[in-house]
Design a protein around this motif. Structure first.
Motif, short mmCIF file in Angstrom:
data_model
loop_
_atom_site.label_atom_id
_atom_site.label_comp_id
_atom_site.label_asym_id
_atom_site.label_seq_id
_atom_site.Cartn_x
_atom_site.Cartn_y
_atom_site.Cartn_z
N ASN A 5 0.80 -1.21 0.00
CA ASN A 5 0.00 0.00 0.00
C ASN A 5 0.84 1.27 0.00
O ASN A 5 0.30 2.36 -0.10
CB ASN A 5 -0.94 0.01 1.21
CG ASN A 5 -2.03 -1.05 1.06
OD1 ASN A 5 -2.68 -1.11 0.04
ND2 ASN A 5 -2.21 -1.87 2.09
N THR A 6 2.14 1.14 0.15
CA THR A 6 3.01 2.30 0.17
C THR A 6 3.20 2.82 -1.23
O THR A 6 3.51 2.07 -2.16
CB THR A 6 4.38 1.92 0.77
OG1 THR A 6 4.19 1.36 2.05
CG2 THR A 6 5.26 3.16 0.87
N ARG A 7 3.00 4.14 -1.41
CA ARG A 7 3.23 4.73 -2.72
C ARG A 7 4.71 4.57 -3.10
O ARG A 7 5.58 4.61 -2.25
CB ARG A 7 2.88 6.22 -2.69
CG ARG A 7 1.39 6.51 -2.73
CD ARG A 7 1.14 8.00 -2.69
NE ARG A 7 1.77 8.67 -3.83
CZ ARG A 7 1.18 8.87 -5.00
NH1 ARG A 7 -0.04 8.45 -5.19
NH2 ARG A 7 1.82 9.50 -5.97
N VAL A 8 4.95 4.37 -4.37
CA VAL A 8 6.31 4.28 -4.86
C VAL A 8 6.53 5.39 -5.88
O VAL A 8 5.59 5.88 -6.50
CB VAL A 8 6.60 2.91 -5.50
CG1 VAL A 8 6.62 1.83 -4.45
CG2 VAL A 8 5.58 2.58 -6.58
N THR A 9 7.76 5.79 -6.05
CA THR A 9 8.05 6.88 -6.97
C THR A 9 7.89 6.42 -8.40
O THR A 9 7.97 5.23 -8.72
CB THR A 9 9.48 7.38 -6.77
OG1 THR A 9 10.40 6.35 -7.15
CG2 THR A 9 9.73 7.80 -5.32
N ASN A 10 7.67 7.39 -9.28
CA ASN A 10 7.53 7.09 -10.70
C ASN A 10 8.80 6.45 -11.25
O ASN A 10 8.73 5.53 -12.06
CB ASN A 10 7.20 8.37 -11.47
CG ASN A 10 6.91 8.11 -12.93
OD1 ASN A 10 7.74 8.34 -13.79
ND2 ASN A 10 5.72 7.59 -13.22
N ASP A 11 9.95 6.92 -10.78
CA ASP A 11 11.23 6.33 -11.23
C ASP A 11 11.35 4.88 -10.81
O ASP A 11 11.85 4.04 -11.56
CB ASP A 11 12.40 7.13 -10.67
CG ASP A 11 12.60 8.46 -11.39
OD1 ASP A 11 12.04 8.61 -12.50
OD2 ASP A 11 13.31 9.32 -10.86
N SER A 59 0.60 4.81 -7.55
CA SER A 59 -0.35 5.16 -6.50
C SER A 59 -0.82 3.95 -5.71
O SER A 59 -1.12 4.05 -4.52
CB SER A 59 -1.57 5.86 -7.10
OG SER A 59 -2.21 5.02 -8.05
N GLU A 60 -0.87 2.78 -6.34
CA GLU A 60 -1.46 1.61 -5.70
C GLU A 60 -0.42 0.60 -5.20
O GLU A 60 -0.77 -0.35 -4.50
CB GLU A 60 -2.43 0.91 -6.66
CG GLU A 60 -3.56 1.83 -7.10
CD GLU A 60 -4.54 1.12 -8.03
OE1 GLU A 60 -4.41 -0.12 -8.18
OE2 GLU A 60 -5.41 1.79 -8.59
N GLY A 61 0.85 0.83 -5.56
CA GLY A 61 1.89 -0.09 -5.12
C GLY A 61 2.17 -1.17 -6.15
O GLY A 61 1.32 -1.50 -6.97
N ILE A 62 3.37 -1.72 -6.10
CA ILE A 62 3.75 -2.78 -7.02
C ILE A 62 3.25 -4.13 -6.50
O ILE A 62 3.50 -4.47 -5.34
CB ILE A 62 5.29 -2.82 -7.19
CG1 ILE A 62 5.79 -1.49 -7.78
CG2 ILE A 62 5.71 -4.00 -8.07
CD1 ILE A 62 7.30 -1.37 -7.83
N PRO A 63 2.52 -4.89 -7.31
CA PRO A 63 1.98 -6.17 -6.83
C PRO A 63 3.07 -7.19 -6.51
O PRO A 63 4.19 -7.10 -7.01
CB PRO A 63 1.09 -6.63 -7.98
CG PRO A 63 1.65 -5.96 -9.17
CD PRO A 63 2.18 -4.64 -8.71
N ASN A 64 2.72 -8.16 -5.67
CA ASN A 64 3.67 -9.21 -5.31
C ASN A 64 4.05 -10.07 -6.51
O ASN A 64 5.15 -10.61 -6.58
CB ASN A 64 3.09 -10.10 -4.21
CG ASN A 64 2.90 -9.35 -2.91
OD1 ASN A 64 3.63 -8.40 -2.63
ND2 ASN A 64 1.92 -9.75 -2.13
#
Length: 428
Positions: A5-11, A59-64
């Motif tokens: 759930n943590t936002r990640v940067t576009n990069d 915005s939604e986080g990278i899936p497992n």
């Protein structure tokens, strides 16, 4: 399936997607072909899925399971596109029926759970067998597979076959049309069919490995993702069928791959076999490769890949170039020419002749090869010719051969090798 759930940067998302595309893109594409039954539709779906990930994962986080997410997303976007365009109604209905259970999943991260990991793992092999169906001409089989399964460009494939880009492009188009018109199934064939189709599949894996081992284009000597994938596919094929040539090909790739760390310097320049630091060779790969060679040759069924693996094993066991058993290598090459005659193999045999009998004897062989039109486009033939000319003191002719070889290669590290040789010749 959980998501971060943590936002990640576009990069971070871009870097992750770039890595996935590099390492798993062709597998994802192969799975989409299986699910959608159409090359062009799968290609569009692949790009749509990566575009969707770029906008959503930040915005939604990278899936497992990012690859699974991309497969599911690409599939549903393809269905939506077909529905909007009101075309291929039968395809739309079939895909919709296949997706009925998945359609009730509203969380796109959970959607990835609906994708079968085991199926994905084998999809590239399924696609190879589809492209290598006996209803398709053998030349078309290999070209199509290299393009669609492995992602080689038409230019790279044309270079591997020493033919024109337009000819290769036509082969690829014909292959796709044949699969569509003949409704060729996307599946691993039965055990009996496997034996009849394994030769074409081995040819494909071999060419994929060669392109990865020595790239035709660009500023890098190797493309590791291709060599790794070729070895993985060979191991998978070996698990399906007991065949000495499968064993031989796997051994050949492992033995050649054992030299990886010694083939280039810190600047990416090529280090030729005779000059390599053999302490950098991977002994684990060498031992596995030698064991496979011994297993394959014990049956005394000497095929194209098994013989090449035997040659690689002789190199692997030598302390240096000088102490290599060139007489044994020459004997193997003579046998290889009987099994699979080709000008490239004749050129390799000429190198062994030079090492065992001297450059004068080898020069005669190479000059004969250069009478063949196909070898007049092959930079390694001129580079080898220049080497032998240099050894016998014909430096002016050697310079001309090197200069011509430079015009034929498109790989930057190989160009630098040839330029260094020109410098070493000095002013003439």
């Amino acid at each position: 399936m959980n998501k971060d759930n943590t936002r990640v940067t576009n990069d971070a998302v871009k870097n992750k997607l770039a890595a996935i595309y590099r390492d798993e893109g062709r597998r994802i594409y192969a799975t989409l072909i299986r699910l959608l039954g159409d090359f062009e539709l799968a290609e569009e779906a692949l790009h749509d899925a990566f575009s969707a990930a770029l906008s959503k994962w930040e915005s939604e986080g990278i899936p497992n399971k990012p690859a699974n997410w991309l497969v599911s997303t690409g599939r549903f976007k393809a269905i939506d596109q077909l529905r909007r365009q009101h075309r291929h109604s039968e395809i739309v209905q079939q895909l919709a029926n296949d997706s009925a259970e998945e359609a009730i999943i509203t969380d796109e991260f959970a959607l990835a759970n609906a994708v079968d990991d085991e199926l994905i793992a084998d999809d590239q092999l399924r696609l190879i067998f589809t492209c290598c169906h006996p209803a398709i001409d053998i030349k078309v089989q290999i070209a199509l597979t290299l393009r669609e399964v492995c992602g080689l460009t038409t230019e790279e494939i044309a270079s591997a076959f020493l033919t024109s880009v337009s000819t290769m492009a036509q082969r690829i188009v014909r292959g796709k049309q044949k699969i569509r018109d003949a409704n060729i199934p996307f599946q691993i064939p039965s055990q009996e069919e496997l034996e009849n189709r394994v030769d074409a599949v081995l040819s494909v894996i071999y060419l994929v490995y060669n392109e990865g081992y020595s790239s035709s284009f660009g500023d890098s000597v190797t493309r590791t993702e291709l060599t790794v994938e070729a070895i993985r596919l060979a191991r998978l094929l070996q698990s399906l069928l007991s065949d000495t040539e499968i064993t031989g090909l796997l051994a050949l790739m492992l033995l050649n791959g054992s030299r990886h760390n010694a083939r280039t310097n810190k600047d990416g320049d090529i280090i030729l076999l005779a000059e390599q630091d053999r302490s950098l060779w991977d002994q684990a790969l060498i031992q596995e490769g030698i064991a496979l060679v011994q297993s394959a040759t014990a049956k005394r069924e000497y095929g194209f890949y098994t013989i090449q693996a035997a040659i690689a094993a002789v190199h692997a066991q030598a302390s240096d170039a000088k102490n290599t058993d060139w007489e044994q290598i020459l004997a193997w090459y003579s046998l290889l020419l009987q099994v699979a005659p080709s000008p490239v193999i004749e050129l390799n045999r000429a190198v062994a002749v030079a090492m065992h009998h001297g450059p004068e004897a080898a020069l005669v062989l190479v000059e004969q090869l250069l009478q063949q039109k196909v070898m007049q486009k092959y930079h390694l033939c001129y580079a080898t010719y220049a080497e032998f000319l240099t050894r016998v003191g014909r430096k002016k002719e050697a310079r001309a051969a090197l200069e011509y070889a430079l015009t034929l290669t498109k790989q930057i590290p190989e160009q630098r090798v040839l330029q260094r040789k020109l410098v070493a010749l000095g002013h003439i």
